[in-house]
Design an enzyme around this catalytic site. Structure first.
Site, mmCIF file in Angstrom:
data_model
loop_
_atom_site.group_PDB
_atom_site.id
_atom_site.type_symbol
_atom_site.label_atom_id
_atom_site.label_comp_id
_atom_site.label_asym_id
_atom_site.label_seq_id
_atom_site.Cartn_x
_atom_site.Cartn_y
_atom_site.Cartn_z
ATOM 1 N N GLY A 1 7.574 1.885 -5.174
ATOM 2 C CA GLY A 1 6.145 2.202 -5.164
ATOM 3 C C GLY A 1 5.511 1.783 -3.858
ATOM 4 N N ARG B 1 7.232 -2.983 16.621
ATOM 5 C CA ARG B 1 6.747 -3.620 17.848
ATOM 6 C C ARG B 1 7.525 -4.897 18.168
ATOM 7 N NH1 ARG B 1 0.399 -2.176 18.553
ATOM 8 N NH2 ARG B 1 0.781 0.064 18.778
ATOM 9 N N ILE C 1 1.931 -4.037 -4.964
ATOM 10 C CA ILE C 1 0.613 -4.542 -5.346
ATOM 11 C C ILE C 1 0.702 -5.558 -6.480
ATOM 12 C CG2 ILE C 1 -0.567 -2.436 -4.600
ATOM 13 C CD1 ILE C 1 -0.888 -1.706 -7.586
ATOM 14 N N ASP C 2 1.872 -5.688 -7.110
ATOM 15 C CA ASP C 2 1.955 -6.466 -8.347
ATOM 16 C C ASP C 2 2.045 -7.975 -8.138
ATOM 17 O OD1 ASP C 2 1.909 -4.059 -9.717
ATOM 18 O OD2 ASP C 2 4.091 -3.895 -9.757
ATOM 19 N N ARG D 1 -19.889 -2.325 -13.894
ATOM 20 C CA ARG D 1 -20.850 -3.318 -14.384
ATOM 21 C C ARG D 1 -22.287 -2.762 -14.288
ATOM 22 N NH1 ARG D 1 -20.142 -8.052 -17.135
ATOM 23 N NH2 ARG D 1 -18.614 -8.846 -15.644
ATOM 24 N N MET E 1 -3.417 -2.065 -13.188
ATOM 25 C CA MET E 1 -1.960 -2.052 -13.010
ATOM 26 C C MET E 1 -1.374 -3.462 -13.002
ATOM 27 S SD MET E 1 -1.106 0.990 -10.326
ATOM 28 C CE MET E 1 -0.864 2.660 -10.938
ATOM 29 N N GLY E 2 -0.072 -3.522 -12.821
ATOM 30 C CA GLY E 2 0.599 -4.822 -12.750
ATOM 31 C C GLY E 2 1.933 -4.843 -13.476
ATOM 32 N N MET F 1 -5.473 4.816 -7.933
ATOM 33 C CA MET F 1 -6.339 4.431 -6.809
ATOM 34 C C MET F 1 -6.020 3.004 -6.364
ATOM 35 S SD MET F 1 -9.991 3.678 -8.692
ATOM 36 C CE MET F 1 -9.798 5.042 -9.850
#
Lengths: 328, 328, 328, 328
Positions: D15, D29, D131-132, D159, D174-175, D259
């Protein structure tokens, strides 16, 4: 009578503005849709003179609609102001089989295109791309909406620290000789006072207004100053002046500068640019030249470039009035 | 003949939209500027019935112009649809010395106000606040510009991961029975296809378009689906349909949902709301009633509520065409 | 021996930073959770002297976690530097039954608290709130993460226009005597050169670096300059110097200023502030005083204030090296 | 003994996550800085098998540090799980003179690299990009900080509308099997309840908590649900359950979805990625293999891949406690 247009070039010229890439994409894809050839010209009129051309397909403009700046680069070009420079440009256009071009930029860029057309009878179409929104013949220029949102977002941040310390901020915004960015962003940010070139209310009134604001119980104040403001003082001198004459305030200055030219364009600017690109190519194919594409009440219109460059769009008097009422 | 207006109330009703607070602030400050009293009504017509009123001064609305949602809360109210409910509301307005009210909301809220006026000859003015942009009599409703920017920013993010994996995404956006959000945000986000309620192109065409897009070398595809779309399939069924009939794609779904209603309003929405609030109060003071404030080509106009609620604004056919050209 | 703590006060002091409200909220809610009373002190030590106190409940801090600045206001206070001022402050604390206080701020605020404790044996706990990240005893101060993101977002915008015009920008960022903001935001923004107070590489090296960058084919350059930089030239003088000695560049300057102090805090700063608030109250309840809460490798730690204020955190040498490698 | 490394390849696998481009840029670099050759491999291990390689210079990675996704594309690859697939990959690496590779990804990608190393004694270095934040051996993975900020920004919007209508929202984030995103973003967004896989508090407690929250006077509630939550109900079933058992709430659901994987990376993720890229190349040059680069208290460390893939990082118990206190 006029030569059939088979290949159109597109360039960006003058100061860059967010949404220019969306306009480039639109011109390129409209050409592809209409089975026309399309070329990009890099670095504005300078690249036209230097022959810095590149053929474009619909895929050449993938994933640029959301990017600030201009992938074609931009530049101001002294050489194009000379007959020799324009002759070189014409030779390059002929060499690359270009039959017409679309220039995305402001007044100066349009004036150059008009001059070029007069000399070489070459079809030219303008798309207004500038953050200043100062061009006659359109309610909105590409980039203006993004710029005012950038300013408002920054002032929202400044407001946080201003009200934490009960401070007064002078915030200088862009706009050259016109106050459109200052006025719209000032109303949007809830500024206590807005100083624009079109209205010189005098420094006395500023002091009065700030006194009244403090007295009314406001914990902080933001004064927006357009860069072309006519008070006779720049934003740092304004700070000194207020600190001297109104010592109740702890004053700070922020000059927003070039960040106002960048950033991913807003939806409004992307849609506007997409629509204008289509209109520009279609107008050229309909045999028109020397027009600028504009928008009025959501309808695309054409204005002769000669008209568009005559003057700056005046500020909206009704919005000035709204601004006064909002600072009650 | 009509009673002199000395005190105006303001309420928000129906679904909330970003910029409602800027409109509330504008109504309150315009009243202060014109030396009128002003009251806020909480929770829409329900609060009117319940007597949930609060007097407002210019300072009551400090620092709300940049806030999403509505500080007055909003609600849909069944009781206001009954004569008994409206009688209670009238009694409360009288009890609080309210001479006129401004309702910020959509068609349903305006219809309620119109009915109320017919029964009690009570001055009512409407301000269009909805993200759907579906109200006749104005080019823009408050909140629409913020919503399309929210959608575009989210799709920009989805595009990142879509193109990293060569995926196809179906993204469902709001808009109830109209495709304005889908169409504008779709063009702004560079979507490959946009499905709106006003146009049912059929599933065949969708497959054709996706095949063509893949063949043209695009690495990812985003299809925007308006929630009121008429293909007969919801966004998850669309995914299944495409995976079955076009197995070249790895398909994902994203339903954006209520985030589209929130967020700090854009400069455009803040300025629009500020202008409309001034106009609403001035129109009431000029003896007008049963109108909705709207904007056309940057000019504020009044439309009879009876006209405004007759139908939804149709989508812009020219923008549909631009959308087709852009997906070349 | 020590008096049982039943009521804790919280104040913000010195320059404001994003996340201070999240820290205030955390102190207030932790008190509520532990059945302690809690009071807010407005305007830092000045408000303590003036008796500007307000009792707080868990609901007093609803909906502030996402707000920049500080709802308690902040101020620098000369009077608290005098024994008379501190005596007044002590009297006010006693009058309001405060048994301990948590001060959110930087070195100066902590030094004041330490002095106060020495004189009155009054329990004091510090939470590091400053965008500068210059406080010994913690890897991160509240507000630093938000500030570097603000800087990076602005430079991303400046990059758009810089590369459209092949320009060089000098961008001045905050950080007082330390280069943490400059170094981190500079690496994050992909700056070509970063000038920090801790390292004076000399103007010769800057010219060399800019020449090399131009030669390597980069179309634009961003040089970050920390406000406390030791080149002996301010950012405008640097522009003049480079334009004189390296006329290949069209140079612009941007001074970011106070926007760096505002804005809605990042998730990191909100979580950090929430954790530190809990720790501060718990440490006081455990009988500790004169400590500052800090974070090391995701664990909360306590450092004696006397240690924390001894010096500034040095810049990370390894990150300086990374920065050099990235500009290859 | 080991062959001198002269050319290093870099790929992204599994992912995608924001900051992967910054890590690619850093590897490229650093190679340039150390006078090594560098090649990019497209589409992860699949591209390795297919020979989808491209030589990279320092300039190949201009202007990508701020871009979400991965310019090298990513993919999951079944073929690399077979000996035949890995043999093909090895042949391609040899053919392109690659002496070592850096794989940016998660556990699955590292396991593949480890297996490959065991068979071909080929130097492999891992950089954690997901991201997890679930990988042992590092406090932070690249992309986590961006993802939690994306979630918090969206919930801030939700909110707005939630409190305008006094609604309860279930927001799924997610997660996968771990609750790091839910817990951190939940604390950052001020969520009233956070449901994570690591803790099944039972539906009874959820109802109790929501009742208490309503009673305490909160106008709206946000419940964060990690996608791997163990209540036995998905987010839509939770809505139904609460509406049935606690009819005081008007409940809505929002599934944030993909997203969370996109967007321009935060400064933190860009800096982290830049540092890890340097470390990865340097570790390879120091003769190390089969390690993953990690960060602990701002210091870069190496963990054997065999250790890193053994388990998921547990959630921070102290943060769970802070979360409970904050919802007082």
């Amino acid at each position: 009578m006029t030569k059939q247009i088979k290949k159109i070039a597109v360039l960006t010229s003058g100061g860059d503005s967010p949404g220019m890439n969306a306009a480039i994409r639109s011109v390129v894809r409209t050409c592809a849709f209409m089975k026309l050839e399309c070329a990009a010209i890099y670095r504005g009129y300078q690249g036209m003179i230097d022959g810095d051309f590149k053929d474009m397909t619909a895929r050449s403009v993938n994933n640029i609609i959301n990017k600030g700046g201009t992938i074609l680069k931009s530049a101001r070009c002294e050489e194009f102001r000379t007959p020799e420079g324009r002759q070189k440009a014409y030779n390059q256009l002929k060499k690359h089989n270009i039959d017409a071009f679309v220039v995305i930029g402001g007044n100066g860029s349009f004036a150059g295109g008009l001059k070029f057309n007069e000399e070489f009878n070459f079809p030219v179409m303008g798309i207004p791309g500038t953050i200043d929104n100062d061009i006659l013949g359109t309610s909105y220029t590409i980039g203006f909406d993004t710029a005012i949102n950038t300013v408002v977002e920054v002032i929202d941040k400044i407001r946080d620290t201003a009200s934490s310390h009960n401070r007064l901020f002078f915030v200088e915004v862009m706009g050259r000789d016109v106050g459109h960015i200052a006025l719209n962003a000032g109303v949007g940010a809830g500024a206590e006072e807005i100083l624009i070139p079109e209205q010189n209310l005098g420094l006395e009134r500023l002091l009065e207004s700030l006194k009244r604001s403090k007295k009314s119980g406001k914990s902080s104040s933001i004064v927006i100053v357009a860069e072309g403001d006519k008070t006779g003082k720049n934003v740092f001198e304004l700070k000194d002046y207020v600190e001297e004459h109104l010592p109740i305030y702890d004053v700070r200055v922020s000059v927003l500068g070039h960040m106002q030219r960048g950033g991913s364009p807003t939806c409004f600017d992307r849609v506007l640019a997409s629509r204008m690109g289509v209109k520009a190519v279609e107008a050229l194919m309909a045999g028109k030249s020397n027009y600028m594409v504009g928008i009025r009440d959501n309808n695309l219109i054409l204005t002769p470039i000669s008209e568009a460059i005559k003057a700056h769009t005046p500020v909206d008097e009704e919005l000035v009035r709204v601004s006064d009422i909002m600072t009650t």
